[in-house]
Design a protein around this motif. Structure first.
Motif, PDB file in Angstrom:
ATOM      1  N   GLY A 220       0.663  -1.253   0.342  1.00  0.00           N
ATOM      2  CA  GLY A 220      -0.411   0.177   0.048  1.00  0.00           C
ATOM      3  C   GLY A 220       1.228   1.324  -0.214  1.00  0.00           C
ATOM      4  O   GLY A 220       0.585   2.017  -0.939  1.00  0.00           O
ATOM      5  N   VAL A 221       2.013   1.392   0.832  1.00  0.00           N
ATOM      6  CA  VAL A 221       2.679   2.600   0.882  1.00  0.00           C
ATOM      7  C   VAL A 221       3.264   2.887  -0.508  1.00  0.00           C
ATOM      8  O   VAL A 221       3.461   3.704  -1.134  1.00  0.00           O
ATOM      9  CB  VAL A 221       3.295   2.646   2.427  1.00  0.00           C
ATOM     10  N   ALA A 222       3.234   1.362  -0.730  1.00  0.00           N
ATOM     11  CA  ALA A 222       4.641   1.803  -2.069  1.00  0.00           C
ATOM     12  C   ALA A 222       3.540   2.292  -2.864  1.00  0.00           C
ATOM     13  O   ALA A 222       4.686   2.790  -4.131  1.00  0.00           O
ATOM     14  CB  ALA A 222       5.683   0.240  -2.199  1.00  0.00           C
ATOM     15  N   GLU A 223       3.092   1.800  -2.904  1.00  0.00           N
ATOM     16  CA  GLU A 223       2.231   2.185  -4.172  1.00  0.00           C
ATOM     17  C   GLU A 223       1.758   3.896  -4.222  1.00  0.00           C
ATOM     18  O   GLU A 223       1.341   4.556  -5.472  1.00  0.00           O
ATOM     19  CB  GLU A 223       0.720   1.011  -4.497  1.00  0.00           C
ATOM     20  N   VAL A 224       1.193   3.936  -2.849  1.00  0.00           N
ATOM     21  CA  VAL A 224       1.087   5.686  -2.781  1.00  0.00           C
ATOM     22  C   VAL A 224       3.331   6.719  -3.308  1.00  0.00           C
ATOM     23  O   VAL A 224       2.513   7.358  -4.093  1.00  0.00           O
ATOM     24  CB  VAL A 224       1.103   6.197  -1.607  1.00  0.00           C
ATOM     25  N   PHE A 225       3.746   6.181  -3.006  1.00  0.00           N
ATOM     26  CA  PHE A 225       5.034   6.387  -3.158  1.00  0.00           C
ATOM     27  C   PHE A 225       5.618   6.611  -4.897  1.00  0.00           C
ATOM     28  O   PHE A 225       5.068   7.910  -5.353  1.00  0.00           O
ATOM     29  CB  PHE A 225       6.090   5.657  -2.680  1.00  0.00           C
ATOM     30  N   LYS A 226       5.202   5.192  -5.211  1.00  0.00           N
ATOM     31  CA  LYS A 226       5.000   5.213  -6.255  1.00  0.00           C
ATOM     32  C   LYS A 226       4.033   6.308  -8.070  1.00  0.00           C
ATOM     33  O   LYS A 226       5.065   6.673  -7.977  1.00  0.00           O
ATOM     34  CB  LYS A 226       5.166   3.989  -7.144  1.00  0.00           C
ATOM     35  N   ASN A 227       2.746   6.680  -7.091  1.00  0.00           N
ATOM     36  CA  ASN A 227       2.180   6.758  -7.703  1.00  0.00           C
ATOM     37  C   ASN A 227       2.740   8.390  -7.670  1.00  0.00           C
ATOM     38  O   ASN A 227       2.249   9.038  -8.336  1.00  0.00           O
ATOM     39  CB  ASN A 227       0.976   6.916  -6.916  1.00  0.00           C
ATOM     40  N   THR A 228       2.445   8.841  -6.129  1.00  0.00           N
ATOM     41  CA  THR A 228       2.701  10.198  -6.266  1.00  0.00           C
ATOM     42  C   THR A 228       4.437  10.921  -6.878  1.00  0.00           C
ATOM     43  O   THR A 228       3.993  12.053  -7.782  1.00  0.00           O
ATOM     44  CB  THR A 228       2.835  10.714  -4.614  1.00  0.00           C
ATOM     45  N   ALA A 229       5.233   9.784  -6.985  1.00  0.00           N
ATOM     46  CA  ALA A 229       6.354  10.046  -7.612  1.00  0.00           C
ATOM     47  C   ALA A 229       6.328  10.551  -9.324  1.00  0.00           C
ATOM     48  O   ALA A 229       6.821  11.446  -9.809  1.00  0.00           O
ATOM     49  CB  ALA A 229       7.064   8.780  -8.019  1.00  0.00           C
ATOM     50  N   ARG A 230       5.237   9.664  -9.902  1.00  0.00           N
ATOM     51  CA  ARG A 230       5.123  10.105 -10.779  1.00  0.00           C
ATOM     52  C   ARG A 230       4.669  11.397 -11.611  1.00  0.00           C
ATOM     53  O   ARG A 230       4.450  11.524 -12.631  1.00  0.00           O
ATOM     54  CB  ARG A 230       4.403   8.578 -11.360  1.00  0.00           C
ATOM     55  N   LYS A 231       3.516  11.561 -10.606  1.00  0.00           N
ATOM     56  CA  LYS A 231       2.768  12.896 -11.174  1.00  0.00           C
ATOM     57  C   LYS A 231       3.210  13.705 -10.587  1.00  0.00           C
ATOM     58  O   LYS A 231       3.751  14.806 -11.094  1.00  0.00           O
ATOM     59  CB  LYS A 231       1.455  12.519 -10.134  1.00  0.00           C
ATOM     60  N   LEU A 232       4.806  13.813 -10.181  1.00  0.00           N
ATOM     61  CA  LEU A 232       6.002  14.910  -9.480  1.00  0.00           C
ATOM     62  C   LEU A 232       6.429  15.533 -10.228  1.00  0.00           C
ATOM     63  O   LEU A 232       7.407  15.986 -10.766  1.00  0.00           O
ATOM     64  CB  LEU A 232       6.216  14.129  -8.462  1.00  0.00           C
ATOM     65  N   GLY A 233       7.253  14.011 -11.889  1.00  0.00           N
ATOM     66  CA  GLY A 233       7.363  14.057 -12.589  1.00  0.00           C
ATOM     67  C   GLY A 233       8.672  13.432 -12.799  1.00  0.00           C
ATOM     68  O   GLY A 233       9.575  13.326 -13.380  1.00  0.00           O
ATOM     69  N   MET A 234       8.647  12.213 -11.440  1.00  0.00           N
ATOM     70  CA  MET A 234      10.543  11.453 -11.241  1.00  0.00           C
ATOM     71  C   MET A 234      10.239  10.186 -12.601  1.00  0.00           C
ATOM     72  O   MET A 234       8.740  10.110 -11.843  1.00  0.00           O
ATOM     73  CB  MET A 234      10.369  11.052  -9.856  1.00  0.00           C
ATOM     74  N   GLU A 235      11.382   9.569 -12.604  1.00  0.00           N
ATOM     75  CA  GLU A 235      10.829   8.627 -13.362  1.00  0.00           C
ATOM     76  C   GLU A 235      11.025   6.526 -12.537  1.00  0.00           C
ATOM     77  O   GLU A 235      12.365   7.107 -11.217  1.00  0.00           O
ATOM     78  CB  GLU A 235      11.954   7.945 -14.619  1.00  0.00           C
ATOM     79  N   VAL A 236      10.240   5.859 -12.894  1.00  0.00           N
ATOM     80  CA  VAL A 236      10.122   4.773 -11.384  1.00  0.00           C
ATOM     81  C   VAL A 236      10.627   3.875 -12.935  1.00  0.00           C
ATOM     82  O   VAL A 236      10.423   3.305 -13.215  1.00  0.00           O
ATOM     83  CB  VAL A 236       8.933   4.838 -11.144  1.00  0.00           C
ATOM     84  N   VAL A 237      12.184   3.504 -12.637  1.00  0.00           N
ATOM     85  CA  VAL A 237      13.277   2.999 -13.006  1.00  0.00           C
ATOM     86  C   VAL A 237      12.899   1.818 -13.299  1.00  0.00           C
ATOM     87  O   VAL A 237      12.679   0.859 -13.612  1.00  0.00           O
ATOM     88  CB  VAL A 237      13.934   3.740 -13.143  1.00  0.00           C
ATOM     89  N   SER A 238      12.495   1.102 -11.939  1.00  0.00           N
ATOM     90  CA  SER A 238      12.285  -0.147 -11.711  1.00  0.00           C
ATOM     91  C   SER A 238      11.227  -0.721 -10.669  1.00  0.00           C
ATOM     92  O   SER A 238      11.289   0.596  -9.125  1.00  0.00           O
ATOM     93  CB  SER A 238      13.337  -0.908 -10.970  1.00  0.00           C
ATOM     94  N   GLU A 239      10.753  -1.810 -10.585  1.00  0.00           N
ATOM     95  CA  GLU A 239       9.956  -2.364  -9.869  1.00  0.00           C
ATOM     96  C   GLU A 239      10.022  -3.805  -9.378  1.00  0.00           C
ATOM     97  O   GLU A 239       9.787  -4.733 -10.590  1.00  0.00           O
ATOM     98  CB  GLU A 239       8.298  -2.448 -10.506  1.00  0.00           C
TER      99      GLU A 239
END
Length: 379
Positions: free
Chosen positions: A183-202
């Motif tokens: 749950g907490v990882a999903e929120v971090f990931k989605n917020t990071a993408r909205k802010l413009g960070m690239e999620v390079v690996s899951e």
């Protein structure tokens, strides 16, 4: 005919004899249930939580609380769920069958979510001091409350710190597949993408793993500025050691309250990467709270070297239950449960007031880092 004369008995003895024939006005026992992992790799969390609730019970007994004209004696009924959902539901049913007066717990979201259904079914109010999955208060149970910020606040807050303060551009995400970690990882990931960070690996692991070499090697090839780990400190400690071994010494390691413990330094076994940790807890640092330092002194005197994260919250949760009993003038869960929603209580962790869905109003969030092996507030 022999005269019969009444036997004369001293007044004091007569009263004593009369008192002996009447039932003594016994104290009413009020039992507070607590559930957390006191066995297994997360036992340090569970002991800390149980300590906080036990400290509250001891102080309530010292106060001599009276409700409806009866002096109360509080008892803590402590159960172990070993951070396992099945064991957690069994513990919840046990507390229901024992007819305790209220419940503080559980520690983990994965145990709290299924347990909350059982408590709702048997009419027991439950206040969680540490389960942060947002789903807990979305289930619609009227007697379920949370005493700290949920994962939406923690995950989003950490992503915003990574982007706005640390200026990171690329991040990787690991979660342990538990209700909390995922749950907490999903929120971090989605917020990071909205802010413009690239999620390079899951990447994914589990809450019993200790070897993360393969997933960290895969992440290293993507050259992230930071790694978010949704999980607990028994995994974060070895992960930090292996990050150092693999040369991931410049990447930050982000995490929620699950890794944000004083024990993390021990679990990292001297890894220099500990200084790269940025973690969040839903609440203000105890040294920033009115009376917080004094509370911590009392805790340390009673339970030396056992403080981790959540004991102030279990302490407050216990006090909030009893505060509702006082206002209802009843210890009956069916009577006092409705009063919890109207709570206005100054606790150690917060001014406790609840939203209609059971969430804490205006929850704070604190960021921490580690310096010289010690957890320090970074706000």
């Amino acid at each position: 005919m022999k005269a019969i004369f009444p036997t004369l008995v001293p007044v004091g003895l007569a009263l004593a004899a009369a008192a002996a024939t009447l039932p003594a006005q016994a104290q009413q026992v009020v039992r507070i249930g607590h559930v957390g992992p006191v066995s297994g790799p997360q036992a340090h969390y569970g002991r800390d939580n149980e300590n906080g609730a036990r400290m509250a019970v001891d102080e309530l007994n010292a106060q001599g609380v009276t409700i409806a004209g009866k002096k109360l004696r509080f008892e803590l009924v402590a159960e172990d769920d070993a951070a396992d959902p099945k064991q957690g539901t069994a513990a919840a049913q046990k507390l229901c069958d024992a007819k305790v007066n209220g419940v503080v717990g559980h520690l983990n979201s994965g145990t709290t979510l299924p347990a909350s259904k059982i408590y709702n079914g048997c009419g027991l109010p439950m206040i969680s001091p540490s389960a942060t999955n947002p789903q807990l208060t979305a289930l619609g149970y009227k007697s379920v409350y949370r005493l700290l910020a949920n994962d939406n606040a923690l995950g989003a807050g950490l992503a915003e710190h990574a982007f706005k303060v640390l200026k990171l551009k690329k991040v990787a995400v690991i979660d342990d597949r538990t209700a909390y970690g995922q749950g907490v990882a999903e929120v971090f990931k989605n917020t990071a993408r909205k802010l413009g960070m690239e999620v390079v690996s899951e990447q994914y692991t589990n809450d019993r793993a200790v070897d993360f070499t393969a997933i960290l090697t895969a992440i290293k090839s993507k050259k992230p500025d930071g790694i978010f780990f949704g999980g607990m400190d028994p995994q974060a400690g070895p992960m930090l050691r292996q990050m150092q071994q693999l040369g991931l010494t410049k990447a930050y390691l982000f995490g929620g309250d699950g890794i944000c413990t004083e024990k993390l330094a021990d679990l990292a076994s001297g890894a220099r990467t500990l200084s790269n940790v940025v973690c969040a807890i839903g609440g203000l640092a105890i040294d920033k709270l009115p009376g917080g330092l004094e509370w911590r002194k009392r805790y340390d005197a009673k339970f030396p070297k056992q403080f981790q994260v959540y004991s102030p919250y279990t302490y407050d949760a216990t006090m909030v239950l009893v505060d509702a009993m006082k206002r209802a003038n009843s210890t009956d869960p069916k009577v006092y449960a409705a009063k919890i929603a109207q709570t206005d209580y100054q606790g150690v962790t917060a001014k406790v007031q609840f939203e209609p869905n059971g969430e804490l109003k205006n929850p704070a969030m604190s960021l921490y880092t580690y310096k010289d092996g010690k957890r320090i507030n970074a706000n």
